[in-house]
Design an enzyme around this catalytic site. Structure first.
Site, PDB file in Angstrom:
ATOM      1  N   ARG A  46       0.782  -1.050   0.116  1.00  0.00           N
ATOM      2  CA  ARG A  46       0.104   0.165  -0.035  1.00  0.00           C
ATOM      3  C   ARG A  46       1.020   1.178   0.019  1.00  0.00           C
ATOM      4  NH1 ARG A  46      -4.018  -1.716   4.640  1.00  0.00           N
ATOM      5  NH2 ARG A  46      -2.257  -3.184   5.094  1.00  0.00           N
ATOM      6  N   LYS A  61     -13.221   8.049  -1.105  1.00  0.00           N
ATOM      7  CA  LYS A  61     -12.576   8.085   0.067  1.00  0.00           C
ATOM      8  C   LYS A  61     -11.565   9.041   0.431  1.00  0.00           C
ATOM      9  CE  LYS A  61      -9.331   4.378   1.773  1.00  0.00           C
ATOM     10  NZ  LYS A  61      -9.159   3.127   1.969  1.00  0.00           N
TER      11      LYS A  61
HETATM   12  C1  R5P Z   1      -6.584   0.892   0.629  1.00  0.00           C
HETATM   13  O1  R5P Z   1      -6.304   1.778  -0.350  1.00  0.00           O
HETATM   14  C2  R5P Z   1      -6.759  -0.551   0.480  1.00  0.00           C
HETATM   15  O2  R5P Z   1      -7.069  -0.844  -0.765  1.00  0.00           O
HETATM   16  C3  R5P Z   1      -7.636  -0.928   1.587  1.00  0.00           C
HETATM   17  O3  R5P Z   1      -9.069  -0.287   1.337  1.00  0.00           O
HETATM   18  C4  R5P Z   1      -7.247  -0.363   3.046  1.00  0.00           C
HETATM   19  O4  R5P Z   1      -5.830  -0.483   3.218  1.00  0.00           O
HETATM   20  C5  R5P Z   1      -7.833  -1.344   4.112  1.00  0.00           C
HETATM   21  O5  R5P Z   1      -7.280  -1.059   5.206  1.00  0.00           O
HETATM   22  P1  R5P Z   1      -8.242  -0.890   6.618  1.00  0.00           P
HETATM   23  O6  R5P Z   1      -8.896  -2.217   6.696  1.00  0.00           O
HETATM   24  O7  R5P Z   1      -7.323  -0.747   7.746  1.00  0.00           O
HETATM   25  O8  R5P Z   1      -9.073   0.211   6.530  1.00  0.00           O
END
Ligand code: R5P
Length: 310
Positions: free
Chosen positions: A94, A187
């Site tokens: 990420r 987001k």
């Molecule tokens: C972010 O860009 C990823 O695609 C996931 O949505 C994110 O990393 C999920 O992390 P968490 O469960 O901590 O929100």
């Protein structure tokens, strides 16, 4: 092809499944931790002149998992003819760019290190981004299991939802596989605090069944907020399908406060009976065979690490 598992139980389980489906031999490995916490690994059989596929499962602590891969690569170097890595969940992916000045591009460091230790091919499932994979200088097989998982597990009409723009292409693929509509949420993440803010799709969701699709579920914050927003818009049922479920404490509860079902692949150890796990070892095996046969696309001419895919 030889399959070389790490010492992690789930890596052994996946390696066993891949080896038996691919008709490959499993190489026994031995590992121990010295009293000071340092790791030791040893190959228990000769691998000279063979193609060796190292299999690792990268649940937390991820850094330890990567270190074990590095030691296995060292043991294989100068012996195996060619070494591939099957790491279904690519950790550190990420952080695939410098979001704030001075940050390390973690996945670049990880992939450069693995390649420099002799890995010439990388087999991963549903990586966070193509950009993350572009830092690996060797061959890449990117297995995309979400469509197949959806075909196997989702019955009836759904609207597929991506929680952010980065996941739009992923959700679109799943929607196409199901012949379903799809939406993308907006987001925003505060890069200093990590806080996220999500906006529901501008669509009317009243009485609809939504399927949120994402690559990884870590704290569960993203998916929980997405599910909450969809329910607030009137969705009657929210299901979640992720490729990788890390199983962090409290994450499942956070998600299930708003969602009705969580499905995940078995790229990481199946930790919780409340999660519906979907076996993707057949897809991993197919990728392993593709690597073993050598029918991989080499990097295109003019390949630039970190450049967005064309
Ligand atoms: C972010 O860009 C990823 O695609 C996931 O949505 C994110 O990393 C999920 O992390 P968490 O469960 O901590 O929100």
């Amino acid at each position: 092809m030889l399959v070389v598992p790490s010492s992690r139980p789930h890596a052994r389980e996946l390696a066993q499944r891949v080896a038996s489906c691919a008709g490959a031999k499993l190489v026994p490995t031995r590992s121990k931790v010295f009293p000071d916490g340092e790791l030791y690994v040893k190959l228990e059989e000769e691998v000279r002149g063979e193609k060796a596929l190292v299999v690792q499962s990268t649940e937390p602590p991820q850094a330890e998992a990567l270190l074990e891969v590095m030691l296995l690569l060292d043991a294989l170097s100068g012996r195996a003819e060619e070494v591939g890595l099957l790491i279904p969940y690519l950790p550190y992916a990420r952080q695939d760019r410098e979001f704030l000045p001075g940050e390390a591009v973690s996945v670049r460091a990880v992939l450069k290190a693995l390649a420099s230790l002799g890995a010439s091919a990388l087999l991963v499932a549903e990586a966070h981004s193509e950009r993350a994979l572009s830092y690996f200088p060797g061959k890449v097989i990117h297995v995309k299991p979400l469509e197949e998982m959806a075909r196997r597990e989702v019955r009836g009409g759904v609207a597929v939802v991506a929680p952010d723009a980065g996941g739009a292409e992923r959700a679109k693929r799943v929607a196409e596989a199901l012949g379903a509509p799809y939406w993308c949420m907006e987001k925003r993440r505060d890069r200093y605090t990590g806080e996220i803010e999500l906006k529901a799709p501008p669509a009317e969701m009243r009485g609809m069944r939504a399927l949120i699709v994402d690559d990884v579920l870590s704290t569960g914050g993203t998916v929980a907020q997405a599910a909450k927003a969809l329910k607030e818009r009137g969705a009657s049922r929210v299901e979640v399908m992720v490729a990788h479920y890390l199983g962090l404490k409290g994450s499942l509860e956070r998600v299930m406060e708003h969602a009705d079902l969580l499905m995940a692949s078995n790229s990481l150890p199946p930790l919780d009976a409340r999660v519906k796990y979907v076996d993707i070892s057949d897809l991993l095996c197919k990728a392993a065979l593709e690597w073993a046969r050598g029918d991989l696309n080499p990097r295109p001419p003019g390949y630039q690490p970190g450049a967005p895919p064309s």
